[in-house]
Design an enzyme around this catalytic site. Structure first.
Site, PDB file in Angstrom:
ATOM      1  N   THR A 352       0.797  -1.173  -0.079  1.00 30.08           N
ATOM      2  CA  THR A 352      -0.201  -0.057  -0.090  1.00 30.08           C
ATOM      3  C   THR A 352       0.914   1.298   0.150  1.00 30.08           C
ATOM      4  OG1 THR A 352      -1.511  -1.172   1.260  1.00 30.08           O
ATOM      5  CG2 THR A 352      -1.900   1.056   1.159  1.00 30.08           C
ATOM      6  N   SER A 370      -3.643   0.835  -2.951  1.00 28.77           N
ATOM      7  CA  SER A 370      -3.061  -0.280  -2.708  1.00 28.77           C
ATOM      8  C   SER A 370      -3.127  -1.347  -3.873  1.00 28.77           C
ATOM      9  CB  SER A 370      -3.303  -0.694  -1.571  1.00 28.77           C
ATOM     10  OG  SER A 370      -2.915  -1.948  -1.041  1.00 28.77           O
ATOM     11  N   ILE A 371      -2.147  -2.414  -3.966  1.00 27.46           N
ATOM     12  CA  ILE A 371      -2.601  -3.411  -4.710  1.00 27.46           C
ATOM     13  C   ILE A 371      -2.658  -4.738  -3.612  1.00 27.46           C
ATOM     14  CG2 ILE A 371      -1.893  -2.953  -6.824  1.00 27.46           C
ATOM     15  CD1 ILE A 371       0.794  -4.115  -6.644  1.00 27.46           C
ATOM     16  N   ASN A 372      -2.652  -4.197  -2.472  1.00 32.07           N
ATOM     17  CA  ASN A 372      -2.642  -5.194  -1.379  1.00 32.07           C
ATOM     18  C   ASN A 372      -1.091  -5.537  -0.935  1.00 32.07           C
ATOM     19  OD1 ASN A 372      -3.784  -6.909   0.848  1.00 32.07           O
ATOM     20  ND2 ASN A 372      -4.488  -8.530  -0.286  1.00 32.07           N
ATOM     21  N   SER A 434      -1.406  -2.302   5.796  1.00 28.90           N
ATOM     22  CA  SER A 434      -2.294  -2.884   5.967  1.00 28.90           C
ATOM     23  C   SER A 434      -2.868  -2.815   7.433  1.00 28.90           C
ATOM     24  CB  SER A 434      -1.859  -4.474   6.152  1.00 28.90           C
ATOM     25  OG  SER A 434      -2.829  -5.446   6.149  1.00 28.90           O
TER      26      SER A 434
END
Length: 543
Positions: A352, A370-372, A434
């Site tokens: 993120t 984010s792309i996780n 996260s």
């Protein structure tokens, strides 16, 4: 940024706060911050600059965010004094059902990808608050992708650590492992496919991605590799502007996106901390950190019980953000002992990135994208150069849970930007990390607003991050019961936390725990301050 309390102790920051009179940018990479500043200097709005930053980060910080991911944003209109939230998070594909994932959701690969919402979020923001055309705003990112940029030590280390993942897919390997190896620090990384995708978007906008050639290639590549992200799932999506959540704290109104964001956890943490007198605790003391960790656990237990996509599970219960409920919850805290099991409350009757931008007209934008996990799914979709997210890993597979997987439903996100307003000041703040996001922001805000630290000094202080059984975003939940602290934390503090029953894990001196960026604005004097975290490639600029 002005602060109300008396300073209790002095802490010298390693970096200066960057100041200016016309605008400011703080982001996860110096070239992205420079892209935002370029747009501001060309007369663009804070939103124009924010989208330029987001696109540039896709290029220079590809492991964190981009077109294949999602975002939440908060936008403060300097003229009207209003704050809006933008939900740019995509839903589960239309074929994604609990039965389809009876054996579990894979952590990586095309099956872990949900509908990317970031581009739609950019477009919705530009349509409402932008001044420049999309081609101008995407210009810096196109140059960085087509001409290349020097790989930082940080990105090189990420590429090295995730080489096995990226090597699984031909498309990813060609982009990120040129010549079969991760680029070394200082080596130029070129992303021609991504540059062409940005050029298509600059010309045709939203439809090129969700209904046109970019989306068609994403769907083709994803479904051919066994994923569920198809054209119908992309066609149906558009980001939306929604009302933010807000509370009052220490003379400021604190704004955060509503669910499916987890940002209400930060608001609950602040409300619970306001039940205590800060002067009773010293910063970085075991007593203070223990209290904040126990508050965090209570707020996370509520997230687990109540947070889901409001279109499916209804809005967040009003009582969660009430002072009365906060006072009720803190009665569960034992000042001398860490809780092992933390129940959710109920109403009583009766990897993120974050960036912030501000412009000369007093508009302020706070964005977390984010792309996780680092490099998301690890899967670059065909010839698009777009690295897809792996956000599907956050779904619960228990049909009775508020975050249970359903086709077209948006997953519960950890993305949690914040924005604060008083009569004279505005502050945009956030961090990647996260479930650590709302913990890091909580710490920085307490040190700034309750203990009077300067913004940069508060960002550089040693941090902690709590892990508790059943509280992690990924499903199934992890069962760790640990308190991670950065190695600069005083020994006396660590010993005091251990004596209270915390399982302390000491990290390196700078963790890293999060990478907090912030932009503060003196609205009356038109002075901008920007701060960036030395734990990453983050950089702040002002003019």
């Amino acid at each position: 940024m002005a602060s109300r309390p008396v300073r209790i102790f002095a802490e010298q920051a390693g970096r200066p706060v960057v100041m200016g009179r016309r605008g400011a940018v703080a982001s996860g990479h110096p070239l992205a911050s420079l892209a935002g500043l370029e747009i501001l200097q060309r007369g663009g709005s804070a939103v124009d600059a924010a989208v330029a930053v987001a696109a540039a980060l896709n290029v220079v910080e590809p492991h964190m965010s981009g077109l294949g991911g999602d975002l939440f944003a908060l936008v403060y209109e300097g003229g009207s004094g209003r704050v809006y939230a933008v939900n740019g998070t995509g839903p589960a594909p239309r074929a994604a059902t609990i039965d389809r994932f009876a054996q579990g959701i894979p952590e990586r690969g095309p099956l872990s990808a949900s509908v990317p919402g970031a581009l739609s979020g950019w477009i919705v923001m530009l349509e409402r608050w932008g001044r420049l055309d999309l081609a101008s705003v995407l210009g810096p990112a196109i140059r960085l992708a087509s001409g290349g940029f020097p790989v930082s030590h940080n990105l090189s280390a990420y590429l090295e650590a995730h080489q096995p993942l990226l090597a699984e897919f031909d498309t990813s390997r060609r982009v990120f492992l040129p010549g079969g190896a991760p680029p070394r620090p200082g080596q130029v990384l070129i992303q021609r496919d991504l540059a062409r995708t940005f050029e298509l978007l600059a010309r045709d906008g939203h439809d090129a991605f969700y209904r046109g050639p970019v989306g068609q290639e994403i769907a083709r590549a994803c479904t051919a590799a066994g994923g569920l992200l198809d054209e119908d799932s992309l066609n149906a999506f558009r980001a939306e502007v929604v009302e933010p959540l807000s509370i009052s704290y220490r003379g400021y109104q604190v704004f955060a996106p509503p669910p499916n964001s987890s940002a209400h956890v930060l608001l609950q943490e602040l409300l619970m901390f306001s039940c205590f007198e800060p002067a009773r605790y010293r910063p970085l003391s075991a007593e203070l950190i223990h209290l904040m960790v126990e508050i965090k656990k209570l707020a996370f237990a509520d997230r687990e019980a109540y947070n889901g996509d409001p279109r499916f599970s209804g809005p967040l219960p009003d009582f969660l953000l009430s002072s009365e409920y906060a006072r009720q919850r803190v009665q569960l805290i034992d000042p001398e002992r860490a809780r092992a099991e933390v129940p959710a409350g109920a109403e009583r009757e009766g990897d993120t990135t974050y960036f912030a931008v501000a412009d000369r007209d007093g508009n302020v934008v706070s964005v977390t994208a984010s792309i996780n996990m680092a490099f998301g799914s690890g899967f670059v979709a065909g010839s698009t150069g777009v690295l897809l997210n792996n956000r599907m890993t956050y779904w619960h597979l228990d049909p009775g849970h508020p975050n249970a997987l359903q086709p077209g439903k948006r997953v519960r996100h950890t993305i949690s930007p914040a924005l604060m307003l008083s009569d004279t000041h505005a502050l945009a703040i956030g961090t990647p990390g996260s479930d650590g996001q709302v913990q890091t922001i909580f710490q920085v805000l307490v040190h700034v607003l309750d203990y009077g630290l300067a913004l940069q000094a508060a960002i550089e202080l040693p941090r902690w991050r709590s892990f508790a059984p059943g509280h992690e975003s990924n499903w199934p939940h992890g069962e760790r019961d640990e308190l991670h602290v950065e190695g600069r934390m005083p020994n006396q503090t660590i010993e005091g936390l251990q004596a209270r029953g915390h399982r302390v894990v000491r990290l390196g001196k700078w963790g890293p725990i999060g990478s907090c960026q912030a932009v503060a604005v003196d609205l009356a004097g038109c002075v901008f301050q920007a701060a960036a975290d030395p734990r990453s490639d983050a950089y702040a600029l002002a003019w």
